[in-house]
Design a protein around this motif. Structure first.
Motif, PDB file in Angstrom:
ATOM      1  N   ALA A  59       0.864  -1.184   0.000  1.00 11.87           N
ATOM      2  CA  ALA A  59       0.000   0.000   0.000  1.00 11.87           C
ATOM      3  C   ALA A  59       0.896   1.228   0.000  1.00 11.87           C
ATOM      4  N   GLY A  60       0.366   2.315  -0.509  1.00 16.80           N
ATOM      5  CA  GLY A  60       1.111   3.569  -0.515  1.00 16.80           C
ATOM      6  C   GLY A  60       0.178   4.731  -0.767  1.00 16.80           C
ATOM      7  N   PHE A  61       0.658   5.914  -0.417  1.00 17.20           N
ATOM      8  CA  PHE A  61      -0.166   7.116  -0.484  1.00 17.20           C
ATOM      9  C   PHE A  61       0.623   8.265  -1.098  1.00 17.20           C
ATOM     10  N   LEU A  62      -0.105   9.259  -1.584  1.00 18.50           N
ATOM     11  CA  LEU A  62       0.488  10.450  -2.171  1.00 18.50           C
ATOM     12  C   LEU A  62       0.029  11.643  -1.341  1.00 18.50           C
ATOM     13  N   ARG A  63       0.966  12.242  -0.613  1.00 15.84           N
ATOM     14  CA  ARG A  63       0.657  13.390   0.239  1.00 15.84           C
ATOM     15  C   ARG A  63       1.104  14.661  -0.473  1.00 15.84           C
ATOM     16  N   ARG A  64       0.173  15.567  -0.717  1.00 15.96           N
ATOM     17  CA  ARG A  64       0.527  16.839  -1.337  1.00 15.96           C
ATOM     18  C   ARG A  64       1.267  17.710  -0.337  1.00 15.96           C
ATOM     19  N   VAL A  65       2.359  18.319  -0.807  1.00 12.98           N
ATOM     20  CA  VAL A  65       3.155  19.221   0.021  1.00 12.98           C
ATOM     21  C   VAL A  65       3.330  20.536  -0.734  1.00 12.98           C
ATOM     22  N   GLU A  66       3.987  21.499  -0.086  1.00  9.90           N
ATOM     23  CA  GLU A  66       4.124  22.819  -0.689  1.00  9.90           C
ATOM     24  C   GLU A  66       4.952  22.777  -1.972  1.00  9.90           C
ATOM     25  N   GLY A  67       4.813  23.836  -2.743  1.00 14.08           N
ATOM     26  CA  GLY A  67       5.585  23.975  -3.976  1.00 14.08           C
ATOM     27  C   GLY A  67       5.053  23.184  -5.151  1.00 14.08           C
ATOM     28  N   GLY A  68       3.846  22.666  -5.033  1.00 16.70           N
ATOM     29  CA  GLY A  68       3.282  21.892  -6.134  1.00 16.70           C
ATOM     30  C   GLY A  68       3.859  20.489  -6.236  1.00 16.70           C
ATOM     31  N   TYR A  69       4.391  19.988  -5.133  1.00 20.77           N
ATOM     32  CA  TYR A  69       4.959  18.646  -5.092  1.00 20.77           C
ATOM     33  C   TYR A  69       4.085  17.723  -4.261  1.00 20.77           C
ATOM     34  N   ALA A  70       4.396  16.454  -4.360  1.00 23.16           N
ATOM     35  CA  ALA A  70       3.765  15.446  -3.511  1.00 23.16           C
ATOM     36  C   ALA A  70       4.870  14.562  -2.954  1.00 23.16           C
ATOM     37  N   GLN A  71       4.546  13.883  -1.882  1.00 28.16           N
ATOM     38  CA  GLN A  71       5.483  12.970  -1.238  1.00 28.16           C
ATOM     39  C   GLN A  71       4.853  11.585  -1.193  1.00 28.16           C
ATOM     40  N   ILE A  72       5.630  10.570  -1.550  1.00 25.11           N
ATOM     41  CA  ILE A  72       5.145   9.200  -1.372  1.00 25.11           C
ATOM     42  C   ILE A  72       5.180   8.924   0.125  1.00 25.11           C
ATOM     43  N   ASP A  73       4.064   8.477   0.649  1.00 23.43           N
ATOM     44  CA  ASP A  73       3.866   8.380   2.095  1.00 23.43           C
ATOM     45  C   ASP A  73       3.376   6.984   2.468  1.00 23.43           C
ATOM     46  N   THR A  74       3.797   6.509   3.613  1.00 21.74           N
ATOM     47  CA  THR A  74       3.326   5.251   4.209  1.00 21.74           C
ATOM     48  C   THR A  74       3.374   4.109   3.201  1.00 21.74           C
ATOM     49  N   ASN A  99       0.915   8.304 -11.719  1.00 22.91           N
ATOM     50  CA  ASN A  99      -0.130   8.721 -12.667  1.00 22.91           C
ATOM     51  C   ASN A  99      -1.054   9.763 -12.053  1.00 22.91           C
ATOM     52  N   ASP A 100      -1.408   9.590 -10.783  1.00 26.59           N
ATOM     53  CA  ASP A 100      -2.254  10.589 -10.124  1.00 26.59           C
ATOM     54  C   ASP A 100      -1.535  11.926 -10.024  1.00 26.59           C
ATOM     55  N   ALA A 101      -0.248  11.904  -9.696  1.00 26.39           N
ATOM     56  CA  ALA A 101       0.530  13.143  -9.610  1.00 26.39           C
ATOM     57  C   ALA A 101       0.557  13.848 -10.961  1.00 26.39           C
ATOM     58  N   LYS A 102       0.715  13.081 -12.027  1.00 23.64           N
ATOM     59  CA  LYS A 102       0.687  13.667 -13.378  1.00 23.64           C
ATOM     60  C   LYS A 102      -0.679  14.253 -13.685  1.00 23.64           C
ATOM     61  N   ASP A 103      -1.749  13.507 -13.367  1.00 20.99           N
ATOM     62  CA  ASP A 103      -3.114  13.993 -13.611  1.00 20.99           C
ATOM     63  C   ASP A 103      -3.396  15.286 -12.846  1.00 20.99           C
ATOM     64  N   LEU A 104      -2.797  15.411 -11.656  1.00 25.86           N
ATOM     65  CA  LEU A 104      -2.969  16.620 -10.843  1.00 25.86           C
ATOM     66  C   LEU A 104      -2.047  17.748 -11.284  1.00 25.86           C
ATOM     67  N   LYS A 105      -1.208  17.466 -12.286  1.00 26.42           N
ATOM     68  CA  LYS A 105      -0.260  18.436 -12.827  1.00 26.42           C
ATOM     69  C   LYS A 105       0.695  18.974 -11.758  1.00 26.42           C
ATOM     70  N   LEU A 106       1.134  18.068 -10.880  1.00 24.82           N
ATOM     71  CA  LEU A 106       2.090  18.439  -9.856  1.00 24.82           C
ATOM     72  C   LEU A 106       3.477  18.617 -10.480  1.00 24.82           C
ATOM     73  N   ASN A 107       4.333  19.358  -9.802  1.00 26.19           N
ATOM     74  CA  ASN A 107       5.686  19.612 -10.299  1.00 26.19           C
ATOM     75  C   ASN A 107       6.604  18.411 -10.138  1.00 26.19           C
ATOM     76  N   GLY A 108       6.317  17.550  -9.177  1.00 22.82           N
ATOM     77  CA  GLY A 108       7.168  16.397  -8.953  1.00 22.82           C
ATOM     78  C   GLY A 108       6.760  15.628  -7.722  1.00 22.82           C
ATOM     79  N   ILE A 109       7.485  14.539  -7.486  1.00 24.78           N
ATOM     80  CA  ILE A 109       7.219  13.672  -6.337  1.00 24.78           C
ATOM     81  C   ILE A 109       8.518  13.518  -5.554  1.00 24.78           C
TER      82      ILE A 109
END
Length: 139
Positions: A59-74, A99-109
Motif C-alpha cells: 500500500a502507498g499514499f500520495l501526500r501533497r506538500v508545498e511547492g506543487g509537489y507530492a510525497q510518497i507516504d506510508t 499517474n495521479d501526480a501527473k493527472d494533478l499536474k504536480l511539479n514532482g514527487i
C-alpha cells in the motif's frame, strides 16, 4: 485464459476505509515507527493497495506538500510474501501514485529513504537522488 487466472494476478485498487485494518497489520508486521499516528484522518486522501488472491501485498499514499509537489507516504509491503511479489505490488502502487501526480499536474514527487534497493528501483522509475543533509526535531 484459464479458469482462476485472475486470482493469481496482482491487482491495485484505491485505498478505502475497509482496508485500514490490513494497512495497520502490514505496518505492525514491519515494526513501523510511530504507528499510532497512522489513522484514517492522518492518511493522505490519495492511496492505493495491491492484492494477490485477496491478500494485501503493498500500500502507498500520495501526500501533497508545498511547492506543487507530492510525497510518497506510508509505503509498506506485506513481509509474508516473497520479494518478487512484494516488488510487483509496490511497483504497481507507485505507478498509480505517479499517474495521479501527473493527472494533478504536480511539479514532482519526493520520497525519503536510505534503503539502497529502494533507491535503485526509484532511479529505474526516473527519480533523481539528491544528496542533502536532513534536519529534524522530535517533539
Amino acid at each position: 485464459m484459464r479458469a482462476g487466472h485472475l486470482d493469481n494476478e496482482v491487482s491495485v485498487v484505491p485505498f478505502k476505509f475497509k482496508y485500514y485494518p490490513l494497512l495497520i497489520e502490514m505496518l505492525t508486521d514491519r515494526n513501523f515507527p510511530c504507528i499510532e499516528t497512522v489513522t484514517m484522518q492522518t492518511l493522505p486522501k490519495i492511496g492505493y493497495i495491491a492484492f494477490l488472491s485477496k491478500q494485501p501485498i503493498a500500500a502507498g499514499f500520495l501526500r501533497r506538500v508545498e511547492g506543487g509537489y507530492a510525497q510518497i507516504d506510508t509505503l509498506v509491503s506485506n513481509p509474508y510474501f516473497g520479494s518478487k511479489i512484494r516488488n510487483e505490488g509496490i511497483d504497481k502502487v507507485v505507478n498509480w501514485l505517479i499517474n495521479d501526480a501527473k493527472d494533478l499536474k504536480l511539479n514532482g514527487i519526493l520520497a525519503f529513504t536510505g534503503e539502497p534497493s529502494i533507491i535503485e528501483r526509484a532511479k529505474d522509475k526516473g527519480f533523481t537522488v539528491f544528496e542533502q543533509k536532513l534536519i529534524g526535531m522530535r517533539l
